[in-house]
Design a protein around this motif. Structure first.
Motif, PDB file in Angstrom:
ATOM      1  N   UNK A 153       0.534  -1.482  -0.823  1.00 33.20           N
ATOM      2  CA  UNK A 153      -0.115   0.302  -0.138  1.00 33.20           C
ATOM      3  C   UNK A 153       1.063   1.126  -0.027  1.00 33.20           C
ATOM      4  N   UNK A 154       1.853   1.305   0.517  1.00 37.24           N
ATOM      5  CA  UNK A 154       2.875   2.377   0.834  1.00 37.24           C
ATOM      6  C   UNK A 154       3.819   2.159  -0.575  1.00 37.24           C
ATOM      7  N   UNK A 155       3.607   1.441  -1.627  1.00 37.21           N
ATOM      8  CA  UNK A 155       4.688   1.631  -2.410  1.00 37.21           C
ATOM      9  C   UNK A 155       3.568   2.096  -3.632  1.00 37.21           C
ATOM     10  N   UNK A 156       2.761   1.958  -3.180  1.00 38.53           N
ATOM     11  CA  UNK A 156       1.898   2.408  -4.486  1.00 38.53           C
ATOM     12  C   UNK A 156       1.296   3.917  -4.115  1.00 38.53           C
ATOM     13  N   UNK A 157       0.788   4.185  -3.334  1.00 36.69           N
ATOM     14  CA  UNK A 157       0.838   5.570  -3.000  1.00 36.69           C
ATOM     15  C   UNK A 157       2.167   6.547  -3.164  1.00 36.69           C
ATOM     16  N   UNK A 158       3.518   5.437  -2.274  1.00 35.20           N
ATOM     17  CA  UNK A 158       4.993   6.648  -3.427  1.00 35.20           C
ATOM     18  C   UNK A 158       4.636   6.548  -4.984  1.00 35.20           C
ATOM     19  N   UNK A 159       4.478   5.411  -5.775  1.00 37.54           N
ATOM     20  CA  UNK A 159       4.168   5.454  -6.799  1.00 37.54           C
ATOM     21  C   UNK A 159       3.419   6.456  -7.856  1.00 37.54           C
ATOM     22  N   UNK A 160       2.187   6.698  -6.976  1.00 36.77           N
ATOM     23  CA  UNK A 160       1.201   7.839  -7.536  1.00 36.77           C
ATOM     24  C   UNK A 160       2.073   8.560  -6.974  1.00 36.77           C
ATOM     25  N   UNK A 161       2.628   9.602  -5.790  1.00 32.87           N
ATOM     26  CA  UNK A 161       2.726  11.146  -5.709  1.00 32.87           C
ATOM     27  C   UNK A 161       4.554  10.607  -6.117  1.00 32.87           C
ATOM     28  N   UNK A 162       5.336   9.984  -7.177  1.00 32.75           N
ATOM     29  CA  UNK A 162       6.494   9.335  -7.740  1.00 32.75           C
ATOM     30  C   UNK A 162       6.412  10.481  -9.312  1.00 32.75           C
ATOM     31  N   UNK A 163       5.226   9.518 -10.080  1.00 35.85           N
ATOM     32  CA  UNK A 163       4.936  10.286 -10.768  1.00 35.85           C
ATOM     33  C   UNK A 163       4.291  11.537 -11.438  1.00 35.85           C
ATOM     34  N   UNK A 164       3.451  12.144  -9.988  1.00 34.95           N
ATOM     35  CA  UNK A 164       2.767  13.505 -10.078  1.00 34.95           C
ATOM     36  C   UNK A 164       3.571  14.138  -9.987  1.00 34.95           C
ATOM     37  N   UNK A 165       5.233  13.914  -9.375  1.00 32.03           N
ATOM     38  CA  UNK A 165       6.275  14.847  -8.774  1.00 32.03           C
ATOM     39  C   UNK A 165       7.440  15.275 -10.185  1.00 32.03           C
ATOM     40  N   UNK A 166       7.754  13.669 -10.133  1.00 38.11           N
ATOM     41  CA  UNK A 166       9.058  13.426 -11.442  1.00 38.11           C
ATOM     42  C   UNK A 166       8.824  14.575 -12.851  1.00 38.11           C
ATOM     43  N   UNK A 167       7.703  14.844 -13.715  1.00 40.64           N
ATOM     44  CA  UNK A 167       7.470  15.241 -14.587  1.00 40.64           C
ATOM     45  C   UNK A 167       8.867  16.367 -14.351  1.00 40.64           C
ATOM     46  N   UNK A 168       9.397  16.644 -15.328  1.00 44.07           N
ATOM     47  CA  UNK A 168       9.873  18.343 -15.690  1.00 44.07           C
ATOM     48  C   UNK A 168      11.143  18.293 -14.960  1.00 44.07           C
TER      49      UNK A 168
END
Length: 443
Positions: A153-168
Motif C-alpha cells: 500500500x505504501x509503495x502504491x502511494x509512493x508510486x503515485x506521488x513520484x509520478x506526480x513530482x517527477x515530470x519536468x
C-alpha cells in the motif's frame, strides 16, 4: 496501441503549430522554446508507444524458447541486441525501454484473467506523455528494489506521488528525489546501503606527464569533512569575488580553487603539531534527537543527496562539530521583523531546513545567501522566515533581473517555496515548486 498512436499524432500537430517545420534559426526565442517543448512531448509519446512493442519482443525472445526465440531467429543473441540494432540506441537505453514496457503492460494470470500492469501509475504517466522512459525506468527500479521490504500500500502511494513530482525534473533533481524517497520508505535499509558504499571508497594517486592525478570515490560519511572544508574555502573566495573589481578579483576557476583548497588543508595538517581532538569542521546534519540517541534511522547531511545512517552520524560526532537541526526553541528568535536587517545564523539554519540549499537550482547550502523576498530597504521587507529565501549568487541575480516572483506558502521550516515566472517566460505564470519540499514524499 491505437491510443498511443493518437498521442503521437497530437504531439506532431502541436509541433507543427509551434513552428517545428521552420528553420530553427528563423524562430523567435518564444517559438524556439515552444518547439523544444513540443519535440520533448513527441519523443515521450513515441517511446511510450514503442515500450510495449519492446516488451513483447523481449517476451517472444525469452531464454526458454532456445533457437525459436524471436531475437535468435533474426540473428541476434538477445532482444536487447535486436532493439539496439534497430533503433541505434545504446545497450542501457534498450534495457530501459524493455524494462518500462514490461512494467507498464497489462498481464494475464495462469487461468486467463486480465490483470493490471505491475506499475499502473507509471503506466498511466508514460502513456499520457508526462513521463519519459528514462524517468519511468528510474522509478520502476526503485519500486522493484523495495518491493520485498515495504508494504504494498505504501509503495502504491509512493508510486503515485513520484509520478506526480517527477515530470519536468532534471536528472540530478530526479536522483535527489529518488534517494530521499528510498530513505523515507525504507529507513532501516539505509545502514546496509551505506556499508556497501563505504566498502567502495578509494583514493589513487599517480603521476603522469608532469601532473599528479588524484582519483577518489568516497561514501557520504568519509566525504563529509572533505567536502565541507573545501566548499567553505571556495565559497569564501567566491563571496569575495562578488563585489571585487578586476584588479582584486580571484581569477582562478572553481576547479582550480578546489584543488588549491585541498592542498592548503593538507599543508596545514603537515605543519600541525597538535593532536586533532578539537572540532575543526562544521557539518550540518538533519535528524531527530531520538535518531541521534538511538543510532537508528536515516539522517540528511547538508549538500548531499543520499541519506546517512544515524549510527554514522554518531561516529562523525566524535571528531566533527555537529550542528543539530533543532530550531525555533526559546534560545533563538527566528522572526525579527524589521529590528535587524541581516538574517541570523539560526535563521539561515532554519532556511536550510526549509529550502535545502538554493531554493531555485538546489546548489549546496554553503554556496547560498539568505535574501529578502520583499527587499529590506525598497519594499520595507521584514527579516523573517516567511520573507527569506536561500539563493546562490547566480540565481539571485537571474530571478531579480528576469522578473520572477517568489511566494512562501505556510510558516516555519515546513513551508513551501514557489517561483512564479514572468509573463515573457510563461504567459500563464504557473508557479514552479522550489526548496526541499520538491524532494519530500508524504506516502
Amino acid at each position: 496501441m491505437e491510443n498511443r498512436l493518437d498521442g503521437i499524432a497530437e504531439a506532431l500537430a502541436a509541433l507543427t503549430a509551434a513552428g517545428g517545420g521552420q528553420a530553427p534559426e528563423s524562430l523567435t526565442p518564444g517559438a524556439l522554446v515552444a518547439v523544444n517543448q513540443a519535440f520533448g512531448a513527441l519523443l515521450r509519446h513515441v517511446n511510450a508507444a514503442f515500450a510495449p512493442v519492446a516488451a513483447e519482443i523481449s517476451r517472444q525472445s525469452r531464454t526458454e524458447l532456445g533457437k525459436e526465440s524471436l531475437a535468435k531467429t533474426q540473428g541476434f543473441r538477445s532482444p536487447v541486441a535486436l532493439i539496439q540494432a534497430t533503433t541505434g540506441s545504446s545497450v542501457a537505453e534498450a534495457v530501459k525501454i524493455v524494462q518500462v514496457g514490461e512494467a507498464t503492460a497489462p498481464r494475464m494470470s495462469l487461468d486467463g484473467e486480465h490483470l493490471p500492469a505491475p506499475h499502473p501509475h507509471v503506466a498511466a504517466a508514460v502513456a499520457s506523455g508526462a513521463l519519459s522512459v528514462t524517468t519511468a525506468a528510474v522509478i520502476v527500479t526503485l519500486l522493484d528494489r523495495l518491493a520485498v521490504r515495504v508494504d504494498a500500500g505504501r509503495l502504491d502511494s509512493a508510486e503515485r506521488e513520484l509520478c506526480a513530482r517527477a515530470p519536468g525534473m532534471r536528472a540530478d533533481d530526479l536522483a535527489r528525489l529518488i534517494a530521499r524517497a528510498e530513505a523515507h520508505l525504507d529507513p532501516n535499509g539505509v545502514d546496509d546501503r551505506h556499508e556497501d558504499r563505504r566498502a567502495k571508497r578509494s583514493l589513487t594517486i599517480h603521476e603522469r606527464d608532469g601532473l599528479v592525478h588524484l582519483t577518489g570515490v568516497f561514501d557520504i560519511e568519509t566525504a563529509a569533512p572533505i567536502r565541507t572544508a573545501v566548499d567553505a574555502m571556495v565559497t569564501r573566495i567566491m563571496q569575495g569575488n562578488e563585489h571585487a573589481d578586476d584588479a582584486t578579483r580571484d581569477h582562478r576557476s572553481p576547479t582550480q580553487m578546489r584543488a588549491d583548497a585541498l592542498s592548503d588543508v593538507c599543508a596545514h595538517a603537515i605543519g600541525c603539531t597538535r593532536v586533532p581532538t578539537a572540532a575543526t569542521t562544521t557539518v550540518v546534519v538533519r535528524m531527530t534527537l531520538e535518531q541521534l540517541e538511538s543510532g537508528l534511522g536515516a539522517a540528511q547531511v547538508d549538500g548531499t543527496d543520499a541519506p546517512l545512517p544515524a549510527g554514522a552520524v554518531r561516529r562523525l560526532a566524535a571528531d566533527l562539530q555537529i550542528v543539530p537541526a533543532v530550531l525555533g526553541g526559546d534560545s533563538e528568535i527566528l522572526d525579527w521583523g524589521r529590528t535587524t536587517r541581516l538574517f541570523t545564523p539560526a535563521q539561515k539554519l532554519a532556511l536550510v531546513e526549509r529550502d535545502g540549499g538554493c531554493a531555485f537550482c538546489s546548489a549546496p547550502p554553503p554556496w547560498t545567501h539568505a535574501h529578502h523576498i520583499n527587499w529590506w530597504k525598497r519594499d520595507h521587507g521584514t527579516t523573517d522566515l516567511s520573507n527569506g529565501v536561500l539563493l546562490c549568487t547566480g540565481c539571485h541575480h537571474r530571478i531579480h533581473n528576469d522578473g520572477w516572483d517568489i511566494h512562501v506558502d505556510g510558516t516555519g521550516t515546513t513551508a513551501h517555496v514557489w517561483f512564479i515566472p514572468p509573463p515573457w517566460i510563461d504567459p500563464t505564470r504557473t508557479p514552479r515548486p522550489g526548496g526541499a519540499a520538491r524532494y519530500a514524499l508524504t506516502a
